[in-house]
Write an enzyme that holds these catalytic residues in place. Structure first.
Site, PDB file in Angstrom:
ATOM      1  N   HIS A   1      20.399  -6.458 -14.760  1.00  0.00           N
ATOM      2  CA  HIS A   1      20.055  -7.827 -14.312  1.00  0.00           C
ATOM      3  C   HIS A   1      19.434  -7.808 -12.911  1.00  0.00           C
ATOM      4  CE1 HIS A   1      22.786  -9.212 -17.601  1.00  0.00           C
ATOM      5  NE2 HIS A   1      23.495  -8.149 -17.189  1.00  0.00           N
TER       6      HIS A   1
ATOM      7  N   LYS B   1       0.478  -5.787   6.567  1.00  0.00           N
ATOM      8  CA  LYS B   1       0.737  -5.623   5.133  1.00  0.00           C
ATOM      9  C   LYS B   1       0.343  -4.255   4.578  1.00  0.00           C
ATOM     10  CE  LYS B   1       1.991  -8.218   2.409  1.00  0.00           C
ATOM     11  NZ  LYS B   1       1.354  -9.387   1.782  1.00  0.00           N
TER      12      LYS B   1
ATOM     13  N   GLU C   1       0.426  -2.941  -9.005  1.00  0.00           N
ATOM     14  CA  GLU C   1       0.232  -4.283  -9.584  1.00  0.00           C
ATOM     15  C   GLU C   1      -0.814  -4.256 -10.699  1.00  0.00           C
ATOM     16  OE1 GLU C   1       0.417  -7.445  -6.213  1.00  0.00           O
ATOM     17  OE2 GLU C   1      -0.041  -5.519  -5.319  1.00  0.00           O
TER      18      GLU C   1
END
Ligand code: ARG
Length: 461
Positions: free
Chosen positions: A157, A284, A291
């Site tokens: 989970h 960043k 992705e």
């Protein structure tokens, strides 16, 4: 002017839109090598069977070789009015060798030709994907061996569940890739039958030798039913479903890389080679490759859906609908190849932060199961009761803001008087993973053995 390949009963040329919707040369030129190989095998067989003369077959073979080198050198001009790769090659053959070229299409149709070419293409592509997947397994197993004892949080989970090792986690993907390779191999074995000689749909009146062309092209055997041979595309569906499952596996891995590299987790680092920056936020480091691996599963599954829908409800035998079998498959299989390469690149590139992993592995009372197991083992308490006792100790630890291995013995005894200080021997994350010695478990010794087994197997392939 009507089409010189089939325009005998036509008096005028097709409308421009007719030509545009009909032509497949824009994408099926990818099949040139397979098309030429199929034609060479066909011509040789026709000559052996005495259907065409030996010198015609020789001219055809030589002409096809010339065309192959022209295409490979980039000197071939593909023409849309010739529709597809088959007619582009044949038309050029006529320019090169004259009338003999017209004998090549004896006892053959574009229907069996394209089915043969596409099967050959799928076979080559599956072999290339298999080699790439083996390389990805190698990258995973090597990294796993190096990190067989690097403790990380195992999740269910996405909540901290039990400590596992990073090596164990990576080896899970080696197993998935193995099944993906198996599915692709199964698809390859089933598609490896040769439709050539099925002709348009009914077979041919010429005394062809289908065993010979099948063997020359490396097929296991000819397809046994001419209608089936020209009209099924289950080999495309099957390959794309194996590809989709593989892409789904890799999308899960990619998602994990995204999570692990997020500063909120910071369990793993990717180098500059596999990250990108932001044009506005100087700090960043984005895991764009991961992705995109995650996202490309979309187009691969899309191609599978596409071919399923194209084929659904089509009557036998060939229909032009089937020309729509190629673009999606080409795109999806190229995407899968890129996704596998990017995954292998990321696996080799990534560095786990062992300290953060270990700290995270200990959070969330991740060794609570070890405590319950100890109660069962040391005190012979039934597991359900042990589960309950452990729950109370975890509650107490949470109230006091303590990790499980820092709860004083007196507090534990207050929950159950039978507990002794031997319990602390199982509460660290290292002891937890060391104890998971069951076959397939996360104990470093087990992980090392699995990684070594795979490395040996991959080296022997
Ligand atoms: N370009 C066609 C395809 O990809 C080749 C087969 C054409 N056959 C025909 N009967 N029009 O399916």
């Amino acid at each position: 002017m009507s089409n010189k390949m089939w325009g005998g009963r036509f008096t005028s040329a097709p409308d421009a839109i007719m030509e545009e919707i009909n032509a497949s040369i824009g994408f099926d030129q990818r099949l040139y090598a397979q098309d030429i190989a199929g034609s060479k095998a066909h011509a040789a067989m026709l000559a052996t069977q005495g259907i065409i003369a030996g010198d015609d077959a020789q001219k055809i073979q030589d002409g096809l070789d010339t065309i192959l080198s022209e295409i490979e050198a980039g000197n071939f001009s593909f023409r849309r009015e010739l529709e597809d790769i088959h007619m582009n090659v044949e038309s050029r053959l006529a320019e090169l060798i004259g009338a003999s070229a017209g004998r090549l299409h004896t006892a053959r149709s574009r229907n069996d030709q394209v089915a043969t070419d596409f099967r050959l293409y799928m076979r080559d592509t599956i072999d290339a994907l298999d080699a790439q997947l083996a390389d990805l397994q190698l990258a995973l197993a090597e990294k796993a061996l190096a990190h067989a004892a690097t403790v990380m949080p195992g999740f269910t989970h996405l909540q901290t569940a039990q400590p596992v090792t990073f090596g164990h986690h990576l080896m899970a993907y080696v197993e998935m890739m193995n099944r993906d390779r198996g599915r692709l191999k199964d698809a390859r074995a089933r598609l490896n039958e040769c439709p050539l000689g099925s002709a348009a749909l009914a077979g041919t009146s010429f005394p062809i030798d289908r065993e010979a062309t099948a063997a020359a092209l490396g097929f296991a055997r000819p397809t046994a039913n001419s209608l089936d041979g020209v009209s099924d595309r289950d080999f495309v569906m099957e390959t794309l479903s194996a590809a989709s499952i593989c892409a789904v596996h890799l999308s899960r891995f990619a998602e994990e890389v995204v999570i692990w590299t997020s500063p909120s987790f910071a369990l793993v680092k990717l180098s500059d080679a596999f990250t990108t920056g932001s044009s506005i936020m100087p700090q960043k480091r984005n895991p764009d490759a991961a992705e995109l691996v995650r996202a490309k599963a979309g187009r691969i599954i899309g191609a599978l859906t596409g071919i399923l829908v194209v084929m659904k409800g089509l009557p036998l035998a060939y229909a032009k609908d089937m020309q729509e079998d190629k673009e999606g498959a080409f795109d999806a299989l190229s995407a899968l190849s890129l996704v596998i390469a990017a995954s292998a690149g990321m696996v080799r590139d990534l560095t786990p932060d062992a300290d953060r992993m270990k700290a995270a592995a200990g959070q969330g009372y991740s060794t609570a199961t070890d405590l319950a197991d100890w109660l069962v083992r040391a005190l012979n308490i039934p597991f359900r009761e042990a589960h309950h006792i452990t729950g109370r100790i975890v509650g107490l630890a949470a109230d006091k803001g303590l990790a499980l291995d820092h709860v004083p013995l007196a507090d534990m005894k207050a929950v159950d008087a039978r507990i002794t200080d031997d319990v602390y021997s199982v509460l660290s994350v290292e002891r937890s993973v060391d104890s998971r010695m069951s076959y397939g478990g996360t104990a470093p010794e087990r992980v090392r053995a699995q990684a070594e087994r795979w490395l040996k197997q991959l080296a022997g392939e």
